[in-house]
Design an enzyme around this catalytic site. Structure first.
Site, PDB file in Angstrom:
ATOM      1  N   ASN A  87     -31.915 -12.472 -14.739  1.00 53.05           N
ATOM      2  CA  ASN A  87     -32.406 -12.259 -13.368  1.00 53.05           C
ATOM      3  C   ASN A  87     -32.884 -10.835 -13.102  1.00 53.05           C
ATOM      4  O   ASN A  87     -33.816 -10.640 -12.337  1.00 53.05           O
ATOM      5  CB  ASN A  87     -31.349 -12.707 -12.342  1.00 53.05           C
ATOM      6  CG  ASN A  87     -30.099 -11.887 -12.400  1.00 53.05           C
ATOM      7  OD1 ASN A  87     -29.656 -11.496 -13.473  1.00 53.05           O
ATOM      8  ND2 ASN A  87     -29.519 -11.597 -11.265  1.00 53.05           N
TER       9      ASN A  87
ATOM     10  N   THR B 109     -20.392 -17.910 -14.677  1.00 55.65           N
ATOM     11  CA  THR B 109     -18.927 -17.962 -14.789  1.00 55.65           C
ATOM     12  C   THR B 109     -18.482 -18.877 -15.939  1.00 55.65           C
ATOM     13  O   THR B 109     -17.521 -18.561 -16.648  1.00 55.65           O
ATOM     14  CB  THR B 109     -18.327 -18.386 -13.430  1.00 55.65           C
ATOM     15  OG1 THR B 109     -18.641 -17.364 -12.473  1.00 55.65           O
ATOM     16  CG2 THR B 109     -16.824 -18.545 -13.497  1.00 55.65           C
TER      17      THR B 109
ATOM     18  N   THR C  57     -20.047 -19.448 -18.751  1.00 52.16           N
ATOM     19  CA  THR C  57     -20.265 -18.715 -20.010  1.00 52.16           C
ATOM     20  C   THR C  57     -19.191 -17.642 -20.163  1.00 52.16           C
ATOM     21  O   THR C  57     -18.641 -17.452 -21.257  1.00 52.16           O
ATOM     22  CB  THR C  57     -21.664 -18.048 -20.018  1.00 52.16           C
ATOM     23  OG1 THR C  57     -22.628 -18.971 -19.566  1.00 52.16           O
ATOM     24  CG2 THR C  57     -22.032 -17.552 -21.390  1.00 52.16           C
TER      25      THR C  57
ATOM     26  N   GLU D 108     -19.002  -9.768 -15.759  1.00 51.18           N
ATOM     27  CA  GLU D 108     -19.641  -9.775 -14.433  1.00 51.18           C
ATOM     28  C   GLU D 108     -20.261 -11.156 -14.285  1.00 51.18           C
ATOM     29  O   GLU D 108     -21.176 -11.499 -15.036  1.00 51.18           O
ATOM     30  CB  GLU D 108     -20.746  -8.705 -14.354  1.00 51.18           C
ATOM     31  CG  GLU D 108     -20.262  -7.293 -14.543  1.00 51.18           C
ATOM     32  CD  GLU D 108     -19.356  -6.818 -13.425  1.00 51.18           C
ATOM     33  OE1 GLU D 108     -19.355  -7.441 -12.348  1.00 51.18           O
ATOM     34  OE2 GLU D 108     -18.639  -5.838 -13.659  1.00 51.18           O
TER      35      GLU D 108
ATOM     36  N   CYS E  58     -27.263 -11.858  -8.249  1.00 48.61           N
ATOM     37  CA  CYS E  58     -25.866 -12.288  -8.115  1.00 48.61           C
ATOM     38  C   CYS E  58     -25.289 -11.903  -6.751  1.00 48.61           C
ATOM     39  O   CYS E  58     -24.352 -12.518  -6.275  1.00 48.61           O
ATOM     40  CB  CYS E  58     -25.042 -11.688  -9.242  1.00 48.61           C
ATOM     41  SG  CYS E  58     -25.203  -9.895  -9.306  1.00 48.61           S
TER      42      CYS E  58
ATOM     43  N   GLU F 276     -17.859  -2.207 -13.518  1.00 53.41           N
ATOM     44  CA  GLU F 276     -18.857  -1.340 -14.147  1.00 53.41           C
ATOM     45  C   GLU F 276     -19.126  -0.165 -13.213  1.00 53.41           C
ATOM     46  O   GLU F 276     -18.604  -0.085 -12.112  1.00 53.41           O
ATOM     47  CB  GLU F 276     -20.149  -2.133 -14.389  1.00 53.41           C
ATOM     48  CG  GLU F 276     -19.972  -3.276 -15.374  1.00 53.41           C
ATOM     49  CD  GLU F 276     -21.276  -3.968 -15.723  1.00 53.41           C
ATOM     50  OE1 GLU F 276     -22.020  -4.335 -14.797  1.00 53.41           O
ATOM     51  OE2 GLU F 276     -21.539  -4.143 -16.922  1.00 53.41           O
TER      52      GLU F 276
HETATM   53  P1  NAD Z   1     -25.814 -17.353 -18.643  1.00 55.19           P
HETATM   54  O1  NAD Z   1     -24.334 -17.270 -18.570  1.00 55.19           O
HETATM   55  O2  NAD Z   1     -26.439 -18.659 -18.928  1.00 55.19           O
HETATM   56  O3  NAD Z   1     -26.391 -16.362 -19.752  1.00 55.19           O
HETATM   57  C1  NAD Z   1     -26.123 -14.981 -19.726  1.00 55.19           C
HETATM   58  C2  NAD Z   1     -26.249 -14.432 -21.135  1.00 55.19           C
HETATM   59  O4  NAD Z   1     -25.206 -14.995 -21.925  1.00 55.19           O
HETATM   60  C3  NAD Z   1     -27.554 -14.797 -21.835  1.00 55.19           C
HETATM   61  O5  NAD Z   1     -27.954 -13.709 -22.640  1.00 55.19           O
HETATM   62  C4  NAD Z   1     -27.151 -15.974 -22.697  1.00 55.19           C
HETATM   63  O6  NAD Z   1     -27.961 -16.164 -23.821  1.00 55.19           O
HETATM   64  C5  NAD Z   1     -25.745 -15.568 -23.099  1.00 55.19           C
HETATM   65  N1  NAD Z   1     -24.870 -16.673 -23.502  1.00 55.19           N
HETATM   66  C6  NAD Z   1     -24.905 -17.963 -23.084  1.00 55.19           C
HETATM   67  N2  NAD Z   1     -23.926 -18.667 -23.698  1.00 55.19           N
HETATM   68  C7  NAD Z   1     -23.267 -17.800 -24.491  1.00 55.19           C
HETATM   69  C8  NAD Z   1     -22.156 -17.937 -25.367  1.00 55.19           C
HETATM   70  N3  NAD Z   1     -21.533 -19.099 -25.538  1.00 55.19           N
HETATM   71  N4  NAD Z   1     -21.731 -16.849 -26.040  1.00 55.19           N
HETATM   72  C9  NAD Z   1     -22.341 -15.651 -25.858  1.00 55.19           C
HETATM   73  N5  NAD Z   1     -23.396 -15.471 -25.059  1.00 55.19           N
HETATM   74  C10 NAD Z   1     -23.857 -16.543 -24.370  1.00 55.19           C
HETATM   75  O7  NAD Z   1     -26.338 -16.742 -17.273  1.00 55.19           O
HETATM   76  P2  NAD Z   1     -27.833 -16.661 -16.778  1.00 55.19           P
HETATM   77  O8  NAD Z   1     -28.253 -18.028 -16.374  1.00 55.19           O
HETATM   78  O9  NAD Z   1     -28.642 -15.896 -17.773  1.00 55.19           O
HETATM   79  O10 NAD Z   1     -27.670 -15.714 -15.489  1.00 55.19           O
HETATM   80  C11 NAD Z   1     -27.376 -16.198 -14.214  1.00 55.19           C
HETATM   81  C12 NAD Z   1     -25.907 -15.974 -13.895  1.00 55.19           C
HETATM   82  O11 NAD Z   1     -25.591 -14.599 -14.046  1.00 55.19           O
HETATM   83  C13 NAD Z   1     -25.573 -16.313 -12.452  1.00 55.19           C
HETATM   84  O12 NAD Z   1     -24.353 -17.007 -12.433  1.00 55.19           O
HETATM   85  C14 NAD Z   1     -25.409 -14.937 -11.807  1.00 55.19           C
HETATM   86  O13 NAD Z   1     -24.587 -14.932 -10.668  1.00 55.19           O
HETATM   87  C15 NAD Z   1     -24.839 -14.153 -12.915  1.00 55.19           C
HETATM   88  N6  NAD Z   1     -25.052 -12.723 -12.714  1.00 55.19           N
HETATM   89  C16 NAD Z   1     -23.972 -11.944 -12.381  1.00 55.19           C
HETATM   90  C17 NAD Z   1     -24.138 -10.575 -12.140  1.00 55.19           C
HETATM   91  C18 NAD Z   1     -22.982  -9.690 -11.779  1.00 55.19           C
HETATM   92  O14 NAD Z   1     -23.140  -8.467 -11.825  1.00 55.19           O
HETATM   93  N7  NAD Z   1     -21.832 -10.225 -11.430  1.00 55.19           N
HETATM   94  C19 NAD Z   1     -25.413 -10.013 -12.254  1.00 55.19           C
HETATM   95  C20 NAD Z   1     -26.483 -10.841 -12.572  1.00 55.19           C
HETATM   96  C21 NAD Z   1     -26.290 -12.191 -12.812  1.00 55.19           C
END
Ligand code: NAD
Length: 484
Positions: free
Chosen positions: A150, A228, A230, A248, A282, A462
Site C-alpha cells: 500500500n 494480521t 500473515t 505491524e 492501515c 517502530e
Molecule cells: P500481506 O500480509 O498479504 O503481505 C505483506 C507482505 O508479506 C508481502 O510482502 C507478502 O509477500 C508477504 N507475505 C505474505 N505471506 C507471507 C508468509 N507466509 N511469509 C512471509 N511473508 C509473507 O499484506 P498486504 O495485502 O500486502 O498489505 C495489506 C495489509 O497490510 C493490511 O492488512 C494493512 O492494514 C496492513 N498494513 C499495516 C501497516 C501498519 O503499519 N500497521 C501498514 C501498512 C499496511
C-alpha cells in the site's frame, strides 16, 4: 516491458530458478512488468551475502554509515518525479499522493535514521558500591524485512533505514504486487556506492520468498508489515527460531466526531482519513461515529464530499482517487460492499465501479468512494478490515457508547477524535485502544514517536528510539571501579 531483477551482493541478478511473476498496472489492467518469482535459493544467496557483509558494516564508523544513508536520501529526492510515477503505475495510487507524501517520506526515513545514529546515547548506571554499568547496543546481524503493497517505498525504507543505520545488514522482501520502486532503490544503492551485501532485495511471493526468509536460521531479526493473518503465521514460525520480531498489521480505525468539533476541519479530516490512497492505508478511519445531534447534517455533507472526489487516471495530477492495487483486491472490496448490503446497510453513495473512466483506464481496478449507514457496530462490515474506499457512519448519544464501539474490534492501530473540548479529548485519548490517537488531526507523523498497534494490530513499535532499540542487542558491561 520491464523485467526486474533481485539485488544480491551489490549485483542485479535474475532469479535462480528463472521463474517470473506478471505484474499488472492497476489503472489499466495491462501487464507492465515481470517480477522475479524467487525461492529458497535466492534467499539463501541473499542471506549469505548479508552475512559476509555484516562484520565490516557493523564496524563501519557511524559517521560513514550516516553519510551513505544521506546519500541514498539525496538520490531518491533527485529522482522523486520518476519514482512517484513508478509508484503510481505499479500500485494504482495517484501520482500526487506518491509525489507529495510517499517519496518525500522515503527521503525523510533515510535522513531521520542517518542522522539519529550520530546522536545515539550510551546508558550508564553507577551503583552505590562504585560498580559502573555501561549498556552497549550492538547490531544483531542479518535483518529480514517484509513490506506490503500500500505504501511501497515509504514502508520499505521505514524498515531499511534504521536497520542499516544501526549496523545490521538486510535482506528485504517487498510486496510482489508493487516491486518497482524497490527495484529502483537497488539501482540507487549501486550508484551511491553502498558496499555489496549490505542491502539485498529479493522479489517474489510471500509463500516462497517470504517463507524462506522467515524460516532462515541465519536471520535472527524480522520486521514485518502486512495483514494480521500473515503476521500470525510469521509469528508462529519465528517463535520456533526464537527470532526477535516486530509486527505491524491491520486496522479498523475509528473516527469520532463530537458535536462541538470545528465543523469544516472535522469533515475534511474524516473524508481524508476515509479515502486517502483509496482507503488503502492501515491508518485510514473506516468507521465514523458522529454525535447524534449533528449526525444527519454531517452524514449529508460527508456523502456529498465523497461523491465529489475525482476518480480517474492516477497519472493525472488532478485525480484524487486512483485504482485499487489488484483485480483480486478490487473483487474483495466489492464483496465487502455486497456483505454490507446483506447485513442491512444503506449504501449512501458509491458501491460499485465508476462508469465514466478515461479510455486508458477502462480495464482498471477502480471502486467508487462508498459510504454506508444503518449498520450495527458489531456486524462484520464494522469489525473486519476492508482496506478500500468504504466507510460506515453511525450516530452516538453518549461518549461511553462511542468508546465501546470504537474499541469493539480485534484491532487497535489508530483513532482520531474531533472535539474542541480538550478535557473530553483527553478522556477519549486515555480510553481508546489504539497505538496512536490523533486529536483534531489525522496522519500527522513525527518520526521520533513510537508507531504501532495494540491488540491484533501489532507487536512492538517502530520509529525513533524504538526502532534503534529493536534493531540492536543490549549488552551490559559492568566495571568494578573500587571505592575511592
Ligand atoms: P500481506 O500480509 O498479504 O503481505 C505483506 C507482505 O508479506 C508481502 O510482502 C507478502 O509477500 C508477504 N507475505 C505474505 N505471506 C507471507 C508468509 N507466509 N511469509 C512471509 N511473508 C509473507 O499484506 P498486504 O495485502 O500486502 O498489505 C495489506 C495489509 O497490510 C493490511 O492488512 C494493512 O492494514 C496492513 N498494513 C499495516 C501497516 C501498519 O503499519 N500497521 C501498514 C501498512 C499496511
Amino acid at each position: 516491458m520491464l523485467t526486474l531483477a533481485n539485488y544480491i551482493r551489490g549485483e542485479l541478478v535474475p532469479p535462480a530458478e528463472g521463474k517470473y511473476l506478471d505484474s499488472f498496472e492497476p489503472a489499466t489492467g495491462k501487464l507492465h512488468a515481470r517480477v522475479p518469482d524467487s525461492g529458497a535459493p535466492d534467499v539463501e544467496a541473499a542471506v549469505a551475502a548479508a552475512r559476509e557483509a555484516f562484520p565490516a558494516w557493523a564496524a563501519t564508523p557511524a559517521q560513514k554509515r550516516s553519510r551513505l544513508l544521506l546519500e541514498l536520501a539525496r538520490r531518491i529526492e533527485e529522482r522523486a518525479g520518476e519514482l512517484a510515477r513508478d509508484e503510481s503505475v505499479d500500485s494504482g495510487k495517484t501520482v500526487t499522493q506518491a509525489l507529495e507524501r510517499e517519496i518525500p517520506r522515503a527521503v525523510s526515513n533515510f535522513r531521520f535514521f542517518g542522522t539519529a545514529i550520530l546522536h545515539a546515547r550510551t546508558d550508564a548506571h553507577r551503583m552505590d558500591d562504585f560498580a559502573l554499568n555501561v549498556t552497549l547496543r550492538k547490531p544483531r546481524g542479518v535483518a529480514g524485512l517484509i513490506s506490503p503493497w500500500n505504501l511501497p517505498l515509504y514502508l520499505l525504507t521505514w524498515k531499511i533505514a534504521p536497520a542499516l543505520a544501526t549496523g545490521n545488514t538486510v535482506v528485504a522482501k517487498p510486496s510482489e504486487l508493487t516491486p518497482l520502486t524497490a527495484f529502483r532503490l537497488s539501482e540507487i544503492c549501486r550508484e551511491a556506492g553502498l558496499p555489496p551485501g549490505v542491502l539485498n532485495i529479493v522479489h517474489g511471493t510471500g509463500a516462497r520468498a517470504g517463507e524462506a526468509l522467515v524460516q532462515h536460521p541465519q536471520v535472527p531479526t524480522l520486521s514485518f508489515t502486512g495483514g494480521t493473518q500473515t503476521g500470525r503465521r510469521i509469528a508462529e514460525t519465528a517463535a520456533r527460531g526464537f527470532k526477535k520480531l516486530a509486527l505491524e498489521m491491520g486496522g479498523k480505525n475509528p473516527t469520532v466526531i463530537c458535536a462541538d468539533a470545528e465543523p469544516e476541519a472535522a469533515l475534511d479530516g474524516a473524508v481524508r482519513a476515509a479515502f486517502s490512497n483509496q482507503g488503502q492505508i492501515c491508518l485510514c478511519g473506516s468507521r465514523v461515529f458522529v454525535e447524534a445531534s449533528i449526525y444527519d447534517d454531517f452524514a449529508a455533507r460527508f456523502v456529498a464530499r465523497a461523491r465529489q472526489l475525482k476518480i480517474g487516471d492516477p497519472l493525472l495530477p488532478e485525480t484524487e482517487q486512483g485504482a485499487l492495487v489488484s483485480r483480486g483486491h478490487r473483487d474483495k472490496v466489492l464483496g465487502c460492499v455486497k456483505l454490507a448490503r446483506e447485513e442491512g446497510g444503506t449504501i449512501r453513495c458509491g458501491g460499485g465501479a465508476p462508469e465514466d473512466l478515461p479510455e486508458r483506464c477502462r480495464g482498471g481496478y477502480f471502486v467508487q468512494p462508498t459510504v454506508i449507514t444503518d449498520l450495527p457496530p458489531d456486524c462484520r462490515t464494522n469489525t473486519e478490515e476492508i482496506f478500500g474506499p468504504v466507510v460506515t457512519l453511525a450516530p452516538f448519544t453518549r461518549d461511553e457508547e462511542a468508546l465501546t464501539w470504537a474499541n469493539g474490534t480485534p484491532y487497535g492501530l489508530a483513532a482520531s477524535v474531533w472535539t474542541r473540548d480538550l478535557a473530553r479529548a483527553q478522556r477519549f485519548a486515555d480510553a481508546l485502544d489504539a497505538g496512536t490517537v490523533w486529536i483534531n488531526c489525522w496522519l500527522v507523523r513525527d518520526l521520533r514517536v513510537p508507531f504501532g498497534g495494540m491488540k491484533q494490530s501489532g507487536v512492538g513499535r517502530e520509529g525513533g528510539d524504538e526502532a534503534l532499540r529493536f534493531f540492536t542487542e543490549p549488552k551490559n558491561v559492568c566495571v568494578k571501579l573500587g571505592a575511592p
